[in-house]
Write a protein that holds these residues in place. Structure first.
Motif, PDB file in Angstrom:
ATOM      1  N   ILE A  24     -18.141  21.248  13.582  1.00 44.88           N
ATOM      2  CA  ILE A  24     -18.142  22.224  14.779  1.00 44.88           C
ATOM      3  C   ILE A  24     -17.995  23.604  14.555  1.00 44.88           C
ATOM      4  O   ILE A  24     -18.746  24.577  14.518  1.00 44.88           O
ATOM      5  N   ALA A  25     -16.810  23.898  13.708  1.00 45.38           N
ATOM      6  CA  ALA A  25     -16.286  25.120  13.190  1.00 45.38           C
ATOM      7  C   ALA A  25     -17.380  25.531  12.242  1.00 45.38           C
ATOM      8  O   ALA A  25     -17.734  26.862  12.268  1.00 45.38           O
ATOM      9  N   LYS A  26     -18.040  25.050  11.431  1.00 45.84           N
ATOM     10  CA  LYS A  26     -18.739  25.248  10.425  1.00 45.84           C
ATOM     11  C   LYS A  26     -20.084  25.735  11.132  1.00 45.84           C
ATOM     12  O   LYS A  26     -20.874  26.736  10.697  1.00 45.84           O
ATOM     13  N   ALA A  27     -20.643  25.010  12.247  1.00 45.76           N
ATOM     14  CA  ALA A  27     -21.781  25.159  12.629  1.00 45.76           C
ATOM     15  C   ALA A  27     -21.695  26.464  13.543  1.00 45.76           C
ATOM     16  O   ALA A  27     -22.859  27.185  13.534  1.00 45.76           O
ATOM     17  N   THR A  28     -20.621  26.735  14.178  1.00 48.57           N
ATOM     18  CA  THR A  28     -20.715  27.826  15.083  1.00 48.57           C
ATOM     19  C   THR A  28     -19.966  29.006  14.622  1.00 48.57           C
ATOM     20  O   THR A  28     -19.952  30.195  15.014  1.00 48.57           O
ATOM     21  N   GLY A  29     -19.397  28.922  13.488  1.00 47.70           N
ATOM     22  CA  GLY A  29     -18.665  30.157  12.842  1.00 47.70           C
ATOM     23  C   GLY A  29     -17.277  30.488  13.790  1.00 47.70           C
ATOM     24  O   GLY A  29     -16.554  31.434  13.596  1.00 47.70           O
ATOM     25  N   LEU A  30     -16.711  29.462  14.570  1.00 49.92           N
ATOM     26  CA  LEU A  30     -15.785  29.738  15.268  1.00 49.92           C
ATOM     27  C   LEU A  30     -14.680  28.820  15.181  1.00 49.92           C
ATOM     28  O   LEU A  30     -14.853  27.762  14.721  1.00 49.92           O
ATOM     29  N   PRO A  31     -13.545  28.936  15.199  1.00 49.94           N
ATOM     30  CA  PRO A  31     -12.357  27.831  15.014  1.00 49.94           C
ATOM     31  C   PRO A  31     -12.592  27.018  15.821  1.00 49.94           C
ATOM     32  O   PRO A  31     -12.864  26.910  17.017  1.00 49.94           O
ATOM     33  N   ALA A  32     -12.211  25.735  15.642  1.00 48.80           N
ATOM     34  CA  ALA A  32     -12.024  24.495  16.531  1.00 48.80           C
ATOM     35  C   ALA A  32     -10.621  23.970  16.239  1.00 48.80           C
ATOM     36  O   ALA A  32     -10.204  23.816  15.127  1.00 48.80           O
ATOM     37  N   VAL A  33     -10.105  23.726  17.312  1.00 47.84           N
ATOM     38  CA  VAL A  33      -8.598  23.334  17.188  1.00 47.84           C
ATOM     39  C   VAL A  33      -8.528  22.171  18.074  1.00 47.84           C
ATOM     40  O   VAL A  33      -9.290  21.564  18.993  1.00 47.84           O
ATOM     41  N   HIS A  34      -7.541  21.249  17.819  1.00 49.71           N
ATOM     42  CA  HIS A  34      -7.148  20.027  18.463  1.00 49.71           C
ATOM     43  C   HIS A  34      -6.297  20.571  20.077  1.00 49.71           C
ATOM     44  O   HIS A  34      -5.533  21.616  19.970  1.00 49.71           O
ATOM     45  N   PRO A  35      -6.686  19.948  21.224  1.00 46.30           N
ATOM     46  CA  PRO A  35      -6.182  20.379  22.223  1.00 46.30           C
ATOM     47  C   PRO A  35      -4.576  20.606  22.267  1.00 46.30           C
ATOM     48  O   PRO A  35      -3.763  21.405  22.804  1.00 46.30           O
ATOM     49  N   LEU A  36      -4.020  19.684  21.363  1.00 42.53           N
ATOM     50  CA  LEU A  36      -2.462  19.815  21.322  1.00 42.53           C
ATOM     51  C   LEU A  36      -1.984  21.288  20.682  1.00 42.53           C
ATOM     52  O   LEU A  36      -1.044  21.574  20.702  1.00 42.53           O
ATOM     53  N   GLU A  37      -2.911  21.741  19.758  1.00 40.72           N
ATOM     54  CA  GLU A  37      -2.659  23.091  19.172  1.00 40.72           C
ATOM     55  C   GLU A  37      -2.647  24.192  20.233  1.00 40.72           C
ATOM     56  O   GLU A  37      -1.662  25.111  20.140  1.00 40.72           O
ATOM     57  N   LEU A  38      -3.369  23.877  21.348  1.00 40.51           N
ATOM     58  CA  LEU A  38      -3.047  24.818  22.475  1.00 40.51           C
ATOM     59  C   LEU A  38      -1.873  24.854  23.143  1.00 40.51           C
ATOM     60  O   LEU A  38      -1.095  25.836  23.682  1.00 40.51           O
ATOM     61  N   LEU A  39      -1.597  23.507  23.499  1.00 35.85           N
ATOM     62  CA  LEU A  39      -0.265  23.073  24.012  1.00 35.85           C
ATOM     63  C   LEU A  39       0.707  23.655  23.312  1.00 35.85           C
ATOM     64  O   LEU A  39       1.849  24.271  23.825  1.00 35.85           O
ATOM     65  N   TYR A  40       0.652  23.563  22.079  1.00 36.75           N
ATOM     66  CA  TYR A  40       1.971  24.247  20.974  1.00 36.75           C
ATOM     67  C   TYR A  40       2.192  25.687  21.255  1.00 36.75           C
ATOM     68  O   TYR A  40       3.264  26.208  21.517  1.00 36.75           O
ATOM     69  N   GLN A  41       0.827  26.280  21.387  1.00 37.34           N
ATOM     70  CA  GLN A  41       0.985  27.720  21.588  1.00 37.34           C
ATOM     71  C   GLN A  41       1.448  27.886  22.764  1.00 37.34           C
ATOM     72  O   GLN A  41       2.271  28.837  23.068  1.00 37.34           O
ATOM     73  N   ALA A  42       1.141  27.382  24.129  1.00 39.63           N
ATOM     74  CA  ALA A  42       1.318  27.510  25.211  1.00 39.63           C
ATOM     75  C   ALA A  42       2.903  27.242  25.750  1.00 39.63           C
ATOM     76  O   ALA A  42       3.777  27.927  26.260  1.00 39.63           O
ATOM     77  N   TYR A  43       3.515  26.197  24.829  1.00 39.07           N
ATOM     78  CA  TYR A  43       5.004  26.083  24.901  1.00 39.07           C
ATOM     79  C   TYR A  43       5.767  27.088  24.156  1.00 39.07           C
ATOM     80  O   TYR A  43       7.024  26.944  23.900  1.00 39.07           O
ATOM     81  N   GLY A  44       4.973  28.028  23.346  1.00 38.82           N
ATOM     82  CA  GLY A  44       6.019  28.817  22.630  1.00 38.82           C
ATOM     83  C   GLY A  44       6.338  28.568  21.448  1.00 38.82           C
ATOM     84  O   GLY A  44       7.410  29.001  20.899  1.00 38.82           O
ATOM     85  N   LEU A  45       6.082  27.417  20.845  1.00 38.83           N
ATOM     86  CA  LEU A  45       6.701  26.576  19.807  1.00 38.83           C
ATOM     87  C   LEU A  45       6.491  27.171  18.529  1.00 38.83           C
ATOM     88  O   LEU A  45       7.292  27.022  17.603  1.00 38.83           O
ATOM     89  N   GLY A  46       5.428  28.043  18.115  1.00 39.17           N
ATOM     90  CA  GLY A  46       5.162  28.631  16.926  1.00 39.17           C
ATOM     91  C   GLY A  46       6.154  29.756  16.608  1.00 39.17           C
ATOM     92  O   GLY A  46       6.690  29.933  15.532  1.00 39.17           O
ATOM     93  N   ALA A  47       6.707  30.252  17.689  1.00 37.67           N
ATOM     94  CA  ALA A  47       7.698  31.349  17.740  1.00 37.67           C
ATOM     95  C   ALA A  47       9.030  30.929  17.016  1.00 37.67           C
ATOM     96  O   ALA A  47       9.788  31.563  16.397  1.00 37.67           O
ATOM     97  N   GLN A  48       9.273  29.302  17.327  1.00 43.42           N
ATOM     98  CA  GLN A  48      10.589  28.949  17.086  1.00 43.42           C
ATOM     99  C   GLN A  48      10.656  28.402  15.563  1.00 43.42           C
ATOM    100  O   GLN A  48      11.548  28.262  14.818  1.00 43.42           O
ATOM    101  N   ARG A  49       9.403  28.392  14.967  1.00 39.77           N
ATOM    102  CA  ARG A  49       9.153  27.879  13.461  1.00 39.77           C
ATOM    103  C   ARG A  49       9.022  28.738  12.493  1.00 39.77           C
ATOM    104  O   ARG A  49       8.156  29.542  12.637  1.00 39.77           O
TER     105      ARG A  49
END
Lengths: 415, 405
Positions: free
Chosen positions: B380-405
């Motif tokens: 999908i990412a290749k065909a649309t030129g947009l990133p494609a993420v697993h839903p858990l990546e959005l949860l990870y972002q929403a939990y603010g976990l990126g900032a901790q690591r």
């Protein structure tokens, strides 16, 4: 709010789910398969025979037996349900009402009384006199224009004149052309031009006539295809619903699903409900076979719309008729007579099914409500012989909406 | 529990509902459709005899089985017939390669920069296409220089966990997207799980879908042997690859025909990560301390995700994230179906199958697409030129976990 679960994805289940979603209830549809709308012609047959030909379905209803589902529902609810569908699915451009039947040709040329049909199918109403040309593509072997034309001409209930035309044209490299393959070919402009040129040649002059084609005028781009074909053939064109895969049925299924998605209803197709989890005599959840395990889906209310004997909503076992999901009482099991013959006549098993109250709640053998938050709709109900009466979709729709209204009036399953 | 897949064909009433859903049949006459290739042809098949090569154009998406109102295991019948066909007619080198992600991963990982550089160039891809028939435009993932397992060996769950789960990360997280694996662990730990990450191999799915059943069974059995002791000790298994999780739950039994109590046990206790988190949500046990993720994201559930039969748990989870606008797409399949869309002769079909989905995504003017399955995301990412993420990546972002690591 706990979700309302509708079991079954036929017309009863999907229209019930849509009415629930419109009413603000969170709805999940769970179905073993994608239902049976793709098998039918997207016409809403309300009441066609009692046993004589019915011209005005609503007026004929008071003459039905006391235990017929239409008697329970009442003509007003039936009329309201059909109006609801016409208004609710504007994209399908449905025509007609339960007040009177149009007379359509079947794919075999039988005369079919029906109340509501998509515009391109309703345009084939044979109550209008004149010349009708039935035309097709020879590669589509389940639609034989000469047969349709001959049978319609021989019918005593209509007065049209007919002729037939068959176009010799290859379809898109298909090995075995189906109505769906042909409909997809009609959506490709170059293919459409080739097909309509061949049809035009086979038909010759269509001056003043209507042209009846198999219902293959596009799937998702139906309106555009129908207009283009009518232009190209220089005549009014109508569609005759075909044997499965029925493109008209696919359009109806997709229209209902699209509206359900827009209302954020959930659909789980391919999982079978096998039992209920109870809280007292209320249903608290449904146990569903999913990959790897049986999972319980919490439910505030349940509508069972699993179909009749033909689709597994009722099963025939050596011990008798059984409702396999919840083991509900099946009324009017004819006993040993269930094994009797009866092809082309009413069969003793035809009217067996679930007995329900005014709120569409199944009753046990003593006439008591089984679960206060369980409702049933469609071909599960006892008392009708839809294949003889031509009443299947009308019953599905009216009982599906009645079940939805009952759930909504009880608080949408939020209790 | 043994499953009578072949016997289910007796239930086929030729209603053609499967044909109205088959995404491959809709775009090419090369595949005659699930009914024809499945229950209809099966009546003429005898063990060791292959009657018809058109079957190879089935992508194995499984939609036919899901929509069949009569309970015919159409996709499973076709998968088994394909294995017979491959056994009778041979399997190209390409199919033998792309169906072994652990072998590819082990070969490529130590030389990841070189391997990635080659496959990123037009000339490199043309050479690969000419040599083994992987389409030059097909999305193939980059290899990570460090495997997820090597990270996991040094990782310990933080103190204060209240429950445990065994993480089945799959090959993609190990060799291609270790960041997805790390995010899965972080989201689980954030919800109080101690995450156990045993050494593990491929589930055998790519071999199965390419028709190499015997080696597939070996992989499945080896994986089950790794996981079963944990399940017997009372742990559940969580997977973030929908198709690999489905392999353990259902397909290894129903398609490969592995009749093994350990497999049944592991399958019964394997959860898709969104399924597990939604169960927590239903039990009032999921952390909902989420920060806004102001994005517009179409969610496409992969065909293999539908095969789980549990609905779309990702939608319930994504609905918790403030300011995240999720658009549910309603397309059967993105087209790639695992390794199908990589193949030179099938890539155009995969793109045609996915075209309506790609158009929906373009129309949504989205920031990225969410989809649970890795091969679908890459396609999908290749065909649309947009990133494609697993839903858990959005949860990870929403939990603010990126900032901790």
């Amino acid at each position: 709010m706990t979700r309302v679960i509708v079991v079954g994805a036929g017309l009863a289940g999907l229209s019930c789910a849509l009415r629930l979603a419109d009413g603000g209830a969170p709805v999940t549809v769970i179905a073993t398969g994608a239902g049976s709308l793709q098998l039918g012609g997207a016409t809403i047959d309300v009441l066609g025979y009692t046993p004589g030909l019915v011209h005005r379905p609503l007026e004929a209803m008071p003459g039905l037996p006391a235990d017929h589902p239409y008697t329970l529902l009442g003509a007003d609810r039936v009329a309201a349900a059909t109006r609801w569908l016409v208004e609710r699915l504007p994209a399908l451009d449905l025509r007609g009402s339960a007040d009177e039947n149009m007379l359509l040709a079947s794919a075999l040329g039988a005369i079919r009384p029906t109340a509501i049909a998509p515009a391109t199918i309703a345009a084939g109403d044979l109550r209008t006199a004149g010349e009708v040309i039935f035309a097709g593509v020879r590669a589509l072997k389940d639609f034989v224009p000469a047969l349709v034309a001959a049978n319609v001409a021989a019918a005593t209930t209509v007065t049209v004149t007919t002729r037939a035309a068959d176009a010799e044209v290859a379809v898109r490299g298909d090995r075995d052309t189906s109505p769906l393959g042909l409909a997809r070919a009609f959506e490709i402009p170059d293919e459409r031009a080739r097909l309509t040129a061949a049809l035009r040649q086979a038909i010759g002059s269509a001056e003043g006539a209507r042209i009846g084609l198999p219902a293959v005028l596009g799937v998702d781009r139906h309106a555009e295809v129908a207009a283009a074909v009518s232009d190209a053939l220089g005549a009014e064109v109508f569609e005759v619903p075909t044997a499965p895969p029925s493109v008209a049925g696919v359009r109806l299924y997709r229209a209902l699903i699209a509206e359900l998605r827009a209302r954020r209803a959930r659909l789980i197709v391919g999982s079978t409900v096998v039992a209920a989890t109870l809280d007292g005599n209320r249903i608290a959840g449904l146990d569903v076979h999913v990959a790897g395990r049986t999972r319980t889906f919490p439910a505030g209310a349940v509508v069972l719309a699993t179909g009749g004997l033909a689709t597994g909503g009722i099963v025939l076992e050596p011990a008798g008729l059984r409702e396999p999901v919840l083991g509900l009482h099946v009324a009017d099991d004819p006993g040993e007579a269930r094994y009797g013959d009866g092809a082309f006549h009413e069969h003793p098993i035809d009217r067996a099914g679930l007995r329900v109250d005014h709120a569409m709640r199944p009753l046990d053998a003593d006439g008591d409500v089984v679960h206060p938050n369980l409702h049933a709709a469609g071909a599960l109900l006892r008392g009708a012989a839809p294949w003889l009466e031509l009443s299947g979709n009308g019953l599905a729709l009216a009982s599906g909406l009645a079940a939805a209204e009952a759930v909504l009036s009880e608080g949408g399953g939020g209790a | 529990m043994t499953v009578d897949i072949r016997g289910s064909l007796d239930n086929c009433v030729k209603c053609t509902v499967c044909e109205t859903f088959c995404p491959v049949m809709a775009v090419t006459p090369l595949f005659p459709g699930p009914k024809y290739a499945g229950p209809q042809s099966e009546r003429y098949r005898r063990p060791g005899e292959s009657v018809d090569a058109s079957l190879d154009y089935c992508s194995g998406c499984g939609i036919c089985t899901q929509v069949c109102p009569q309970g015919v295991d159409i996709a499973e019948i076709n998968a088994r017939a394909r294995a017979e066909m491959k056994a009778a007619r041979g399997m190209p080198l390409r199919d033998r390669l792309i169906s072994r992600p652990t072998v590819l991963g082990r070969l490529a990982q130590p030389v990841a920069p070189v391997a990635n550089a080659v496959t990123r160039t037009r000339i490199g891809r043309r050479a690969v296409e000419a040599a083994i028939g992987i389409h030059r435009d097909a999305a193939i993932p980059a290899f990570s220089g460090r495997t997820f397992q090597s990270w996991a060996r040094r990782h310990g769950s933080p103190a204060g966990t209240t429950r445990t789960v065994v993480y089945f990360h799959g090959c993609a997280a190990n060799y291609n997207e270790p960041s997805v694996g790390r995010m899965a662990v972080a989201v689980l730990e954030h919800n109080g799980f101690e995450v156990i990450i045993p050494p593990q191999g491929c589930c055998g799915l790519p071999l199965q879908s390419n028709g190499a059943f015997e080696p597939a069974r070996e992989y499945t059995r080896a994986l089950v042997a790794r996981l079963a002791p944990y399940v017997r000790a009372g742990h559940m298994v969580v997977a973030n690859s929908t198709s690999c999780g489905l392999m353990l739950k259902r397909e290894a039994r129903e398609i490969l025909g592995i009749d093994d109590p350990d497999l049944a046990l592991v399958g019964e206790h394997t959860y898709d990560i969104c399924e597990l988190l939604r169960d927590l949500l239903d039990a009032g046990d999921l952390r909902t301390d989420m920060r806004p993720v102001p994005m517009r994201v179409p969610y496409h559930q992969p065909c293999q995700g539908r095969g789980h039969g549990f609905g779309k748990p990702a939608l319930d989870l994504l609905a918790l994230i403030p300011e995240l606008e999720v658009i549910e797409t309603d397309r059967e399949c993105c087209g790639v179906a695992g390794t199908y869309g990589l193949k030179k002769e099938k890539y155009p079909i995969a793109m045609a199958v996915g075209a309506p989905l790609f158009a929906d995504i373009a129309e949504a003017r989205a920031d990225c697409t969410a989809c649970d399955s890795e091969t679908c995301r890459w396609h999908i990412a290749k065909a649309t030129g947009l990133p494609a993420v697993h839903p858990l990546e959005l949860l990870y972002q929403a939990y603010g976990l990126g900032a901790q690591r």
